[in-house]
Design a protein around this motif. Structure first.
Motif, PDB file in Angstrom:
ATOM      1  N   GLU A  11       0.840  -1.202   0.000  1.00 17.29           N
ATOM      2  CA  GLU A  11       0.000   0.000   0.000  1.00 17.29           C
ATOM      3  C   GLU A  11       0.877   1.254   0.000  1.00 17.29           C
ATOM      4  OE1 GLU A  11      -2.606  -0.290   3.348  1.00 17.29           O
ATOM      5  OE2 GLU A  11      -3.587  -2.096   2.589  1.00 17.29           O
ATOM      6  N   ILE A  12       2.064   1.141   0.538  1.00 22.63           N
ATOM      7  CA  ILE A  12       2.989   2.276   0.614  1.00 22.63           C
ATOM      8  C   ILE A  12       3.839   2.356  -0.652  1.00 22.63           C
ATOM      9  CG2 ILE A  12       4.954   3.218   1.904  1.00 22.63           C
ATOM     10  CD1 ILE A  12       3.653   1.791   4.378  1.00 22.63           C
ATOM     11  N   VAL A  13       4.383   1.216  -1.080  1.00 19.35           N
ATOM     12  CA  VAL A  13       5.184   1.136  -2.302  1.00 19.35           C
ATOM     13  C   VAL A  13       4.372   0.303  -3.284  1.00 19.35           C
ATOM     14  CG1 VAL A  13       7.378   0.429  -3.306  1.00 19.35           C
ATOM     15  CG2 VAL A  13       7.308   1.241  -0.950  1.00 19.35           C
ATOM     16  N   SER A  14       3.691   0.966  -4.194  1.00 20.44           N
ATOM     17  CA  SER A  14       2.733   0.273  -5.056  1.00 20.44           C
ATOM     18  C   SER A  14       3.370  -0.592  -6.146  1.00 20.44           C
ATOM     19  CB  SER A  14       1.777   1.278  -5.689  1.00 20.44           C
ATOM     20  OG  SER A  14       2.504   2.228  -6.426  1.00 20.44           O
ATOM     21  N   ASP A  15       4.564  -0.258  -6.581  1.00 25.75           N
ATOM     22  CA  ASP A  15       5.234  -1.028  -7.629  1.00 25.75           C
ATOM     23  C   ASP A  15       5.906  -2.257  -6.997  1.00 25.75           C
ATOM     24  OD1 ASP A  15       6.849  -2.088  -9.633  1.00 25.75           O
ATOM     25  OD2 ASP A  15       7.464  -0.123 -10.378  1.00 25.75           O
ATOM     26  N   PRO A  16       5.451  -3.470  -7.344  1.00 27.40           N
ATOM     27  CA  PRO A  16       6.008  -4.678  -6.720  1.00 27.40           C
ATOM     28  C   PRO A  16       7.510  -4.852  -6.938  1.00 27.40           C
ATOM     29  CG  PRO A  16       4.131  -5.230  -8.134  1.00 27.40           C
ATOM     30  CD  PRO A  16       4.396  -3.774  -8.288  1.00 27.40           C
ATOM     31  N   LEU A  17       8.009  -4.463  -8.108  1.00 25.72           N
ATOM     32  CA  LEU A  17       9.447  -4.605  -8.361  1.00 25.72           C
ATOM     33  C   LEU A  17      10.265  -3.675  -7.469  1.00 25.72           C
ATOM     34  CD1 LEU A  17       9.466  -4.942 -12.248  1.00 25.72           C
ATOM     35  CD2 LEU A  17       9.686  -6.752 -10.535  1.00 25.72           C
ATOM     36  N   VAL A  18       9.771  -2.475  -7.261  1.00 22.13           N
ATOM     37  CA  VAL A  18      10.462  -1.526  -6.387  1.00 22.13           C
ATOM     38  C   VAL A  18      10.444  -2.041  -4.948  1.00 22.13           C
ATOM     39  CG1 VAL A  18      10.427   0.824  -5.467  1.00 22.13           C
ATOM     40  CG2 VAL A  18       9.998   0.430  -7.895  1.00 22.13           C
ATOM     41  N   LEU A  19       9.299  -2.568  -4.518  1.00 23.29           N
ATOM     42  CA  LEU A  19       9.194  -3.112  -3.162  1.00 23.29           C
ATOM     43  C   LEU A  19      10.163  -4.271  -2.969  1.00 23.29           C
ATOM     44  CD1 LEU A  19       7.824  -3.148  -0.407  1.00 23.29           C
ATOM     45  CD2 LEU A  19       6.053  -4.614  -1.380  1.00 23.29           C
ATOM     46  N   ILE A  20      10.235  -5.158  -3.938  1.00 21.30           N
ATOM     47  CA  ILE A  20      11.159  -6.289  -3.855  1.00 21.30           C
ATOM     48  C   ILE A  20      12.600  -5.796  -3.753  1.00 21.30           C
ATOM     49  CG2 ILE A  20      12.162  -8.199  -5.186  1.00 21.30           C
ATOM     50  CD1 ILE A  20       9.286  -8.660  -6.272  1.00 21.30           C
ATOM     51  N   ASN A  21      12.959  -4.807  -4.564  1.00 20.64           N
ATOM     52  CA  ASN A  21      14.325  -4.276  -4.522  1.00 20.64           C
ATOM     53  C   ASN A  21      14.629  -3.601  -3.189  1.00 20.64           C
ATOM     54  OD1 ASN A  21      15.156  -5.149  -7.043  1.00 20.64           O
ATOM     55  ND2 ASN A  21      14.316  -3.351  -8.070  1.00 20.64           N
ATOM     56  N   MET A  22      13.656  -2.867  -2.651  1.00 19.70           N
ATOM     57  CA  MET A  22      13.867  -2.209  -1.359  1.00 19.70           C
ATOM     58  C   MET A  22      14.082  -3.239  -0.250  1.00 19.70           C
ATOM     59  SD  MET A  22      11.084   0.888  -1.455  1.00 19.70           S
ATOM     60  CE  MET A  22      11.447   1.468   0.196  1.00 19.70           C
ATOM     61  N   VAL A  23      13.235  -4.258  -0.228  1.00 19.56           N
ATOM     62  CA  VAL A  23      13.342  -5.296   0.798  1.00 19.56           C
ATOM     63  C   VAL A  23      14.657  -6.061   0.633  1.00 19.56           C
ATOM     64  CG1 VAL A  23      12.333  -7.441   1.680  1.00 19.56           C
ATOM     65  CG2 VAL A  23      10.854  -5.495   1.150  1.00 19.56           C
ATOM     66  N   SER A  24      15.004  -6.404  -0.590  1.00 21.34           N
ATOM     67  CA  SER A  24      16.244  -7.151  -0.835  1.00 21.34           C
ATOM     68  C   SER A  24      17.472  -6.381  -0.368  1.00 21.34           C
ATOM     69  CB  SER A  24      16.392  -7.475  -2.321  1.00 21.34           C
ATOM     70  OG  SER A  24      15.364  -8.301  -2.747  1.00 21.34           O
ATOM     71  N   LYS A  25      17.521  -5.103  -0.690  1.00 21.38           N
ATOM     72  CA  LYS A  25      18.669  -4.292  -0.290  1.00 21.38           C
ATOM     73  C   LYS A  25      18.755  -4.184   1.226  1.00 21.38           C
ATOM     74  CE  LYS A  25      20.963   0.072  -1.077  1.00 21.38           C
ATOM     75  NZ  LYS A  25      21.021   1.297  -1.855  1.00 21.38           N
ATOM     76  N   ARG A  26      17.607  -3.988   1.870  1.00 21.55           N
ATOM     77  CA  ARG A  26      17.608  -3.857   3.330  1.00 21.55           C
ATOM     78  C   ARG A  26      17.969  -5.179   3.999  1.00 21.55           C
ATOM     79  NH1 ARG A  26      19.339  -1.295   7.352  1.00 21.55           N
ATOM     80  NH2 ARG A  26      17.980  -1.258   9.162  1.00 21.55           N
ATOM     81  N   VAL A  27      17.499  -6.300   3.452  1.00 21.83           N
ATOM     82  CA  VAL A  27      17.849  -7.609   4.006  1.00 21.83           C
ATOM     83  C   VAL A  27      19.360  -7.821   3.921  1.00 21.83           C
ATOM     84  CG1 VAL A  27      17.687 -10.104   3.579  1.00 21.83           C
ATOM     85  CG2 VAL A  27      15.613  -8.717   3.690  1.00 21.83           C
ATOM     86  N   ARG A  28      19.960  -7.445   2.800  1.00 20.04           N
ATOM     87  CA  ARG A  28      21.430  -7.548   2.673  1.00 20.04           C
ATOM     88  C   ARG A  28      22.120  -6.706   3.735  1.00 20.04           C
ATOM     89  NH1 ARG A  28      20.241  -7.437  -2.817  1.00 20.04           N
ATOM     90  NH2 ARG A  28      20.742  -5.232  -2.995  1.00 20.04           N
ATOM     91  N   GLN A  29      21.605  -5.489   3.966  1.00 18.91           N
ATOM     92  CA  GLN A  29      22.199  -4.625   4.984  1.00 18.91           C
ATOM     93  C   GLN A  29      22.081  -5.247   6.373  1.00 18.91           C
ATOM     94  OE1 GLN A  29      20.055  -0.954   4.488  1.00 18.91           O
ATOM     95  NE2 GLN A  29      21.375  -0.234   2.822  1.00 18.91           N
ATOM     96  N   LEU A  30      20.906  -5.774   6.693  1.00 16.10           N
ATOM     97  CA  LEU A  30      20.700  -6.394   8.002  1.00 16.10           C
ATOM     98  C   LEU A  30      21.590  -7.621   8.170  1.00 16.10           C
ATOM     99  CD1 LEU A  30      16.811  -6.093   8.156  1.00 16.10           C
ATOM    100  CD2 LEU A  30      18.429  -4.874   9.619  1.00 16.10           C
ATOM    101  N   ASN A  31      21.691  -8.424   7.132  1.00 10.17           N
ATOM    102  CA  ASN A  31      22.523  -9.630   7.214  1.00 10.17           C
ATOM    103  C   ASN A  31      24.009  -9.312   7.307  1.00 10.17           C
ATOM    104  OD1 ASN A  31      20.344 -11.365   7.209  1.00 10.17           O
ATOM    105  ND2 ASN A  31      20.375 -11.644   4.994  1.00 10.17           N
ATOM    106  N   SER A  32      24.405  -8.123   6.845  1.00  7.90           N
ATOM    107  CA  SER A  32      25.821  -7.759   6.929  1.00  7.90           C
ATOM    108  C   SER A  32      26.150  -7.038   8.236  1.00  7.90           C
ATOM    109  CB  SER A  32      26.220  -6.894   5.728  1.00  7.90           C
ATOM    110  OG  SER A  32      25.606  -5.630   5.808  1.00  7.90           O
ATOM    111  N   GLY A  33      25.166  -6.910   9.116  1.00  4.03           N
ATOM    112  CA  GLY A  33      25.456  -6.364  10.441  1.00  4.03           C
ATOM    113  C   GLY A  33      24.791  -5.053  10.790  1.00  4.03           C
ATOM    114  N   ARG A  34      24.079  -4.449   9.866  1.00  8.40           N
ATOM    115  CA  ARG A  34      23.375  -3.205  10.186  1.00  8.40           C
ATOM    116  C   ARG A  34      22.307  -3.456  11.241  1.00  8.40           C
ATOM    117  NH1 ARG A  34      23.108   0.923   6.237  1.00  8.40           N
ATOM    118  NH2 ARG A  34      25.208   1.591   5.810  1.00  8.40           N
ATOM    119  N   SER A  35      22.072  -2.489  12.096  1.00 10.11           N
ATOM    120  CA  SER A  35      21.076  -2.625  13.156  1.00 10.11           C
ATOM    121  C   SER A  35      19.684  -2.315  12.622  1.00 10.11           C
ATOM    122  CB  SER A  35      21.381  -1.649  14.300  1.00 10.11           C
ATOM    123  OG  SER A  35      22.617  -1.955  14.868  1.00 10.11           O
TER     124      SER A  35
END
Length: 69
Positions: A11-35
């Motif tokens: 509902e916030i990010v209507s484009d599914p591809l953009v949402l997937i990219n945002m989540v993927s990038k953030r997951v990589r950041q979290l997995n690399s140690g970001r809080s």
């Protein structure tokens, strides 16, 4: 990944591809140690954290101006 979080985030990010990219990038950041930017529970995976951050407005899409040719 919980489907209710995906629905709320979409509902916030209507484009599914953009949402997937945002989540993927953030997951990589979290997995690399970001809080995480939100309080978390042990049952939350990295994707759930990323989606919740988007829902709560902790992560936003920033439009970049097009490059001049």
């Amino acid at each position: 990944m919980k489907s209710d979080l995906v629905e709320k985030a979409s509902e916030i990010v209507s484009d599914p591809l953009v949402l997937i990219n945002m989540v993927s990038k953030r997951v990589r950041q979290l997995n690399s140690g970001r809080s995480p930017l939100i309080p978390t529970r042990p049952s939350m995976g990295a994707a759930d954290i990323a989606l919740t951050e988007i829902i709560e407005g902790k992560i936003r899409l920033v439009a970049t101006p097009p490059a001049e040719a």
